[in-house]
Design a protein around this motif. Structure first.
Motif, PDB file in Angstrom:
ATOM      1  N   LYS A  62      31.058  55.491  29.080  1.00 20.15           N
ATOM      2  CA  LYS A  62      29.451  55.415  29.189  1.00 20.15           C
ATOM      3  C   LYS A  62      28.843  56.599  29.371  1.00 20.15           C
ATOM      4  O   LYS A  62      29.566  57.379  30.208  1.00 20.15           O
ATOM      5  CB  LYS A  62      28.719  54.367  29.867  1.00 20.15           C
ATOM      6  N   SER A 117      34.671  36.050  30.187  1.00 24.91           N
ATOM      7  CA  SER A 117      33.542  36.594  30.282  1.00 24.91           C
ATOM      8  C   SER A 117      33.791  38.219  30.714  1.00 24.91           C
ATOM      9  O   SER A 117      32.708  39.089  30.505  1.00 24.91           O
ATOM     10  CB  SER A 117      32.569  36.051  31.276  1.00 24.91           C
ATOM     11  N   ARG A 164      35.436  40.380  28.643  1.00 29.49           N
ATOM     12  CA  ARG A 164      35.826  41.267  27.851  1.00 29.49           C
ATOM     13  C   ARG A 164      35.348  42.560  27.667  1.00 29.49           C
ATOM     14  O   ARG A 164      36.007  43.518  27.335  1.00 29.49           O
ATOM     15  CB  ARG A 164      35.739  40.687  26.333  1.00 29.49           C
ATOM     16  N   SER A 165      33.845  42.860  28.064  1.00 28.58           N
ATOM     17  CA  SER A 165      33.153  43.865  27.862  1.00 28.58           C
ATOM     18  C   SER A 165      33.820  45.038  29.090  1.00 28.58           C
ATOM     19  O   SER A 165      33.408  46.182  29.058  1.00 28.58           O
ATOM     20  CB  SER A 165      31.684  43.879  28.032  1.00 28.58           C
ATOM     21  N   THR A 175      39.667  46.613  23.755  1.00 31.76           N
ATOM     22  CA  THR A 175      39.764  45.164  23.902  1.00 31.76           C
ATOM     23  C   THR A 175      40.946  44.355  23.554  1.00 31.76           C
ATOM     24  O   THR A 175      41.265  43.354  23.748  1.00 31.76           O
ATOM     25  CB  THR A 175      38.499  44.719  22.877  1.00 31.76           C
ATOM     26  N   HIS A 218      42.482  42.794  26.485  1.00 30.33           N
ATOM     27  CA  HIS A 218      41.722  41.713  26.894  1.00 30.33           C
ATOM     28  C   HIS A 218      42.267  40.331  26.024  1.00 30.33           C
ATOM     29  O   HIS A 218      42.609  39.143  26.637  1.00 30.33           O
ATOM     30  CB  HIS A 218      40.513  41.836  26.916  1.00 30.33           C
TER      31      HIS A 218
END
Length: 443
Positions: free
Chosen positions: A262, A298, A300-301, A306, A309
């Protein structure tokens, strides 16, 4: 099964010795021809995996839910039978789990204590069947420490094991340290009086004892003066398996991976709790609770990749945690002699595999191996000795097959004779020798 005759007289051979191990267990009973013999627990095998499988379907009987023991338990799990596999039950001793109830599948709850007692009852029943009469006296092996650096919990662990033995019908219960029992087994081959350092590296603990042995001492019942020191650490085979799984397998499922990048922020490592639980046999099933699975879905983010996950959720939703743990154990065994192995993970994702070799084993296990070797050196120091005073180094326990571990321990005692005992039966044999001396002296 033959009928059991009464054996209530103190002179009767109504006793046995049980090595209740983290990974495998064994039982010794008096031999009518003299001495002691190991009981064939599964076919001709004198050891049985310390494992219980609870079937989801089937009717309760007087002993509880339908279940299988030992290799039959492992086979039921491998074959995909609906139910729950329990291993490493010994590790529950001394923890708060012993009094708790766990889901055994099919909406059935089973107390961990009852699970442990049921396994002991199985061993007792097989001993009685082999002996042809009832047995109510026992010598149980125990590690030097059930719980490291916590004497209160350690005492509670032994008390729980004694309570389980009482619950299945034993009335006269004694304990002997497992490494000291192994020294009794070695003593039969000692050519003269010696100081032997016993390294008992099993599934749950690494125990060391320095024992004075010799032909002239074998008949003595009270050997306390011959036990010069004992010490141990709660690190052994199951810890090796866990660290192999964390180091070699679980990174493919997100362990120590980073979250998404980010702007202006350093990526965070994904939460690691689920991975430690998946790598610990008696905690794997806690990951399968509906609440825990909902929490994991919940998250996964949280994953930068990914795919990690997705693989994790396949393991959790398909209940493949024990299968991963088994593959980690197999990988450890495969590289024990310095080789390498390709760990097939295709059951989670087509084509997925990881390579594990001797270098990986050293990185994963090096710290544990050094701590175990340090415990051996501390045992020698506790006895007021120097390494050159040790005449023999006696290895027993399944984990002594790990070559880097055995070589690291032996390096500290270059003048000692190195002897490999029976990896799985030395302790049971020694416990049997002690039981015979103890109970026959009471007759």
């Amino acid at each position: 099964m033959s009928s059991l005759s009464s054996a209530n007289s103190p002179s009767a051979a109504n006793f046995c010795a049980i090595d209740f191990g983290t990974s495998n267990s064994a039982v010794a009973i008096p031999d009518p021809a003299g001495g002691m013999r190991l009981v064939a627990l599964e076919g001709s095998r004198v050891t049985m995996p310390t494992a219980v499988f609870y079937f989801t379907e089937g009717r309760h009987d007087a002993d509880g839910p339908p279940r299988a023991f030992g290799r039959a338990a492992l086979a039921a799990y491998v074959e995909g039978t609906d139910g729950r596999l329990m291993r490493s039950m010994k590790s529950i001793l001394g923890s708060s789990l012993i009094d708790q109830t766990t889901d055994a599948g099919g909406g059935r709850g089973v107390k961990y204590f009852d699970m442990l007692a049921g396994y002991l009852k199985r061993l007792k029943g097989q001993a009685e069947a082999a002996a042809g009469h009832a047995i109510d006296r026992v010598v149980l092996g125990r590690p030097v420490f059930f719980v490291d650096e916590d004497p209160v919990r350690d005492a509670a662990a032994q008390a729980s094991l004694a309570s389980a033995a009482h619950a299945v019908g034993f009335t006269d219960i004694h304990f002997q340290f497992e490494p000291i029992a192994a020294a009794f087994d070695y003593e039969r081959q000692a050519p003269a009086e010696q100081l032997v350092l016993v390294a008992d590296i099993g599934g749950g603990t690494s125990d060391f004892s320095i024992v004075r042995v010799g032909p002239e001492r074998m008949a003595r019942l009270d050997r306390r003066e011959d036990i010069l020191a004992n010490h141990g650490v709660h690190i052994a085979g199951t810890d090796f398996d866990r660290h192999v799984e964390l180091a070699a397998i679980l990174p493919e499922f997100g362990y120590r991976s980073l979250g998404p990048a980010k702007p202006g922020q350093v990526p965070r490592e994904v939460p690691s709790g689920v991975y430690f639980d998946l790598a610990t046999w008696h905690l794997i099933n806690t990951v399968y609770s509906p609440q825990r699975m909902a929490e994991l879905r919940s998250m996964r983010s949280f994953y930068g990749d990914t795919r990690h996950h997705d693989r994790l959720m396949t393991v959790v939703e398909d209940r493949l945690g024990h299968e991963l743990a088994s593959r980690a154990e197999d990988a450890k065994i495969a590289v024990a002699a310095g080789g390498q192995v390709e760990v097939d993970l295709g059951l989670i994702e087509s084509g997925l595999s990881v390579r594990f070799d001797a270098d990986g084993a050293h990185q994963a296990l090096g710290r544990d191996i050094e701590r175990i070797a340090q415990a051996g050196r501390e045992t020698v120091a506790l006895a007021g000795l120097t390494p050159d005073r040790i005449d023999a180094l006696y290895f027993t326990g399944g984990s002594t097959g790990l070559v880097p571990l055995a070589e690291r321990i032996a390096a500290d005692y270059p003048t000692a004779r190195r002897v490999q005992g029976d990896a799985f039966a030395s302790v049971a044999t020694g416990l049997g020798l002690h039981a015979a001396r103890l109970f026959r002296a009471q007759a």
